[in-house]
Structure formats: C-alpha cells, structure tokens
Design a protein around this motif. Sequence first.
Motif, PDB file in Angstrom:
ATOM      1  N   GLU A 286       0.835  -1.198   0.000  1.00 39.85           N
ATOM      2  CA  GLU A 286       0.000   0.000   0.000  1.00 39.85           C
ATOM      3  C   GLU A 286       0.876   1.258   0.000  1.00 39.85           C
ATOM      4  O   GLU A 286       1.932   1.277   0.637  1.00 39.85           O
ATOM      5  CB  GLU A 286      -0.884   0.017   1.246  1.00 39.85           C
ATOM      6  CG  GLU A 286      -2.048  -0.946   1.171  1.00 39.85           C
ATOM      7  CD  GLU A 286      -3.000  -0.598   0.032  1.00 39.85           C
ATOM      8  OE1 GLU A 286      -3.488   0.532   0.002  1.00 39.85           O
ATOM      9  OE2 GLU A 286      -3.210  -1.461  -0.852  1.00 39.85           O
TER      10      GLU A 286
ATOM     11  N   VAL B 130       1.183   6.974   2.142  1.00 36.43           N
ATOM     12  CA  VAL B 130       0.893   8.407   1.913  1.00 36.43           C
ATOM     13  C   VAL B 130       1.215   9.241   3.147  1.00 36.43           C
ATOM     14  O   VAL B 130       1.881  10.279   3.059  1.00 36.43           O
ATOM     15  CB  VAL B 130      -0.586   8.586   1.505  1.00 36.43           C
ATOM     16  CG1 VAL B 130      -0.917  10.073   1.365  1.00 36.43           C
ATOM     17  CG2 VAL B 130      -0.872   7.849   0.201  1.00 36.43           C
TER      18      VAL B 130
ATOM     19  N   ARG C 174      -1.429   7.666  -4.483  1.00 37.48           N
ATOM     20  CA  ARG C 174      -2.083   6.343  -4.550  1.00 37.48           C
ATOM     21  C   ARG C 174      -2.179   5.875  -6.002  1.00 37.48           C
ATOM     22  O   ARG C 174      -2.015   4.696  -6.296  1.00 37.48           O
ATOM     23  CB  ARG C 174      -3.466   6.407  -3.900  1.00 37.48           C
ATOM     24  CG  ARG C 174      -3.418   6.293  -2.379  1.00 37.48           C
ATOM     25  CD  ARG C 174      -4.813   6.211  -1.773  1.00 37.48           C
ATOM     26  NE  ARG C 174      -5.436   7.536  -1.702  1.00 37.48           N
ATOM     27  CZ  ARG C 174      -5.290   8.381  -0.694  1.00 37.48           C
ATOM     28  NH1 ARG C 174      -4.574   8.028   0.350  1.00 37.48           N
ATOM     29  NH2 ARG C 174      -5.859   9.549  -0.710  1.00 37.48           N
TER      30      ARG C 174
ATOM     31  N   TRP D 180       1.806   5.278  -7.220  1.00 42.64           N
ATOM     32  CA  TRP D 180       2.747   4.571  -6.348  1.00 42.64           C
ATOM     33  C   TRP D 180       3.298   3.306  -7.008  1.00 42.64           C
ATOM     34  O   TRP D 180       4.514   3.086  -7.075  1.00 42.64           O
ATOM     35  CB  TRP D 180       2.054   4.243  -5.022  1.00 42.64           C
ATOM     36  CG  TRP D 180       2.820   3.322  -4.108  1.00 42.64           C
ATOM     37  CD1 TRP D 180       2.498   2.033  -3.785  1.00 42.64           C
ATOM     38  CD2 TRP D 180       4.022   3.623  -3.393  1.00 42.64           C
ATOM     39  NE1 TRP D 180       3.420   1.519  -2.909  1.00 42.64           N
ATOM     40  CE2 TRP D 180       4.374   2.467  -2.652  1.00 42.64           C
ATOM     41  CE3 TRP D 180       4.843   4.746  -3.303  1.00 42.64           C
ATOM     42  CZ2 TRP D 180       5.500   2.410  -1.846  1.00 42.64           C
ATOM     43  CZ3 TRP D 180       5.976   4.681  -2.494  1.00 42.64           C
ATOM     44  CH2 TRP D 180       6.295   3.534  -1.775  1.00 42.64           C
TER      45      TRP D 180
END
Lengths: 237, 169
Positions: free
Chosen positions: A19, A22, B14, B17
């Motif tokens: 993931e 962030v 996101r 990435w």
Amino acid sequence: MNNLSEDLDRALRALIPGEPPVAEAIRRGKAIRVRRRAAVLASAVAVAAVAAAYPALARHAAAPAPPPAQHLPAPHHDPVVIAFPVGKMGPGGMVAQDGVIGGGRIGASTWQAAMTLAPGKPCFIATISGGGFPAETVADTYTTPPPLGGRPAAIATFSDGTTQTALGRVGENVAYLIVTFRDGQQLKLIPVTWNGTRYVAWLAPQGMTVSTVVAHLGGPYFDSGQQARVTPTALPG
Amino acid sequence: MSTESDEEFGQFMRGRWAAMVRLAYGLTGDMGHAEDVAQAAFARAYASWGRVRRTGDPDAYVRRIVINENLRRFRKRRVTEHLPGVLPEPETGAAAVQHAGPEERSVLIDALQALAPRQRAVVVLRYWLDMSEAETAAALNCSAGTVKSQAARALATLRKLTAVEGDVR
C-alpha cells in the motif's frame, strides 16, 4: 526491441507493491520543507551580515554592470533576477561562508546556492523560497563543471523543469562574470572560493535564456579590462 | 499545505505509487530500496507540491526524482557494488517481490538484477520507459556512446541469462 520492451513491461507490471505510505510521505515532505526554510533563513542572515560588514563591497557588487555596446531589447521587469554578493573577503578573493557561493532573488523569491561535502565529495545544492511558494530544492547534484583546462571559467547548467540553475568553476585570473539574458537582464557574479576552488552560481526561471556570459579578467578585486566569452554546458541535475 | 492539497497529493500518490515502485525496482533491482526510493521521491514532491502541480506533469517530476535518487544511491554504494555473475537466489519472505500470478519469479527480472547498476538503468530507461539514447544519456549523466555500449553489453548479458526462455531479442 519491441519484445524486450513488452517483456519488461509484463515483468515489471507483475510486481505488486504494498500500500502507498501516503501519511509517511507527507510527514517526510513536511520535514524537508522545514529543513529548507531553516537553511534559507540561515543563509539570509549570513548574507545580511556580510552586506552589513562590507557595505562598500555590497554597493559595488550590487550596482548594475555597464550596458554592453550592442543594442539589447529593453529589460523586462517581471521577473527581475538579482545576485547578491556573498562570502567574506580574503587575500585571494571572496571566501564562502557555510558553503554559500551564491544568493539572490527572482522576483519576490529568494534563492541560494551552496556547496557541501556529502559525503567527502563536493555536492551542489540550490534552493528557492518565498514569493508565495514553499522553500524547495531546485538542484542537488554531485555533477560539477569540468576542469578549466586553460579557460577562464567552465559553467554547467541544470534544470528541474521550471528553474534553471548554473554552477561555474572560475579561474584565478577572473575578477567577475557578467551574465546577460536574452531580455537584457544582467547578473554580476563575483567568484567565491570554497574548498580551494572558485565558484559562481545563479538561478533564473526556465524561460529566461542566457544570451552571453562574459568573464572580466584580471584577478580577485582587479579588473584588467580584458574579457573572455564563456559558453555554459547543459548537464542533467 | 491545506487539507485539500494533502488530499490531492494523496490521490496522486495512490494512483502512481505502483508505477514509481516498479520503475525504482527496475533501476535498483531491490524491492526494499525501490520502495525507499519511491517514498523519498513522493516526499520531495510533497515538499514542492504547489510548484510540482503547476508543472502540469507531476508524474514526470516524480519519475525524474526516482531516477536521480537511484543514481545518488548508486554513487554512494558504488565501491561495494559488484556484478554477481550468477543469478541471485529468489527472495523469500515479506520483502520478496510479489507477482500477480502464480507463476515463478520472472526470469527477466532475475536477469535484470544480475546486470551492473548502470546497465540495468540503461535497459529500464531505454526499453521500458522508451527514452531515446540522448534522453537516457542526459538522465544518467553520461554520453550517448556510453548508453549505446552499455545497452549492447546489457542485452548480451540478458540474452545469455535468459537463453532458456529465448525471449530477449
């Protein structure tokens, strides 16, 4: 090589990273901004201190260079690119303080260029701040100009897409350099010695094209009246 | 930076990435380093997000940072970097590269890891990002001739290492 391209694409696309972190990237990004602001503040203090200590030098260096003989278009005033005098006076010319080899403004923004050893190897770092923008690094490279090889100066230019940065290695026989942009704006750059090498540096918006770079020969604190053209070389930053 | 900007940056990160990690992996040959490099690149992009956004191509900005960051790390470890000469053993455990399918680790990926760092970078930039020789040379701070010779050596090595597959032409 289509097959290699396709195979590479297939192989790399098969990788599934975790993931995206962030929150961590934002935390690190904020830390970078804080460090940049601190560095810019420290350099601004150093530049102000030098200007206060050597007012005559500051007046001389900040004075616009005499216009060249050829007809140049009227200068644009947005943005105005300015170079401040930096360093402290030494017997062989100006000497860098805290590695700072250049500083100035682009419009309302402030820029600073510095050399550092990281680790044990000269590294060139340029930052810009203000003007409504957060402080940011526009150059951070181990790439430095090549040896002079008899030339008065060797200048490498870098670009991050929006800002052009230049770093010059300068010979002992150079008093200062005059950089003239195509729109007529000029910078007067006094070489600063760092780690035994004389440097100049400047920053400008990407759209400002350098017309000429002229080295005024003589030596530290001495202009003999002789001049030599210098051709900058674009390098990846 | 405002919450709105943070949200915008988060959406960008996101979305990009995986691509940046893949690029970094292609360049570094190490998944741990790849994620570090990609995260460092996004952090630097965040630090300059206002201006990065205004360039209209934040993807190119981050990609450039990934390439530069890899070069920086390569310079730092150049002294100890060596060409193994044989294919590395497949990684195992949590840090291992994951694949979408059940197939074994890609022979091509293994072969890439056996290349010298600069050769690996040349292959990824030239043949995956489809950059020209001149663009690759500029990105790697070397001459076009070096790119050409490194590419030739890299392709020869890849051919040899993937001979069983015969898929590098």
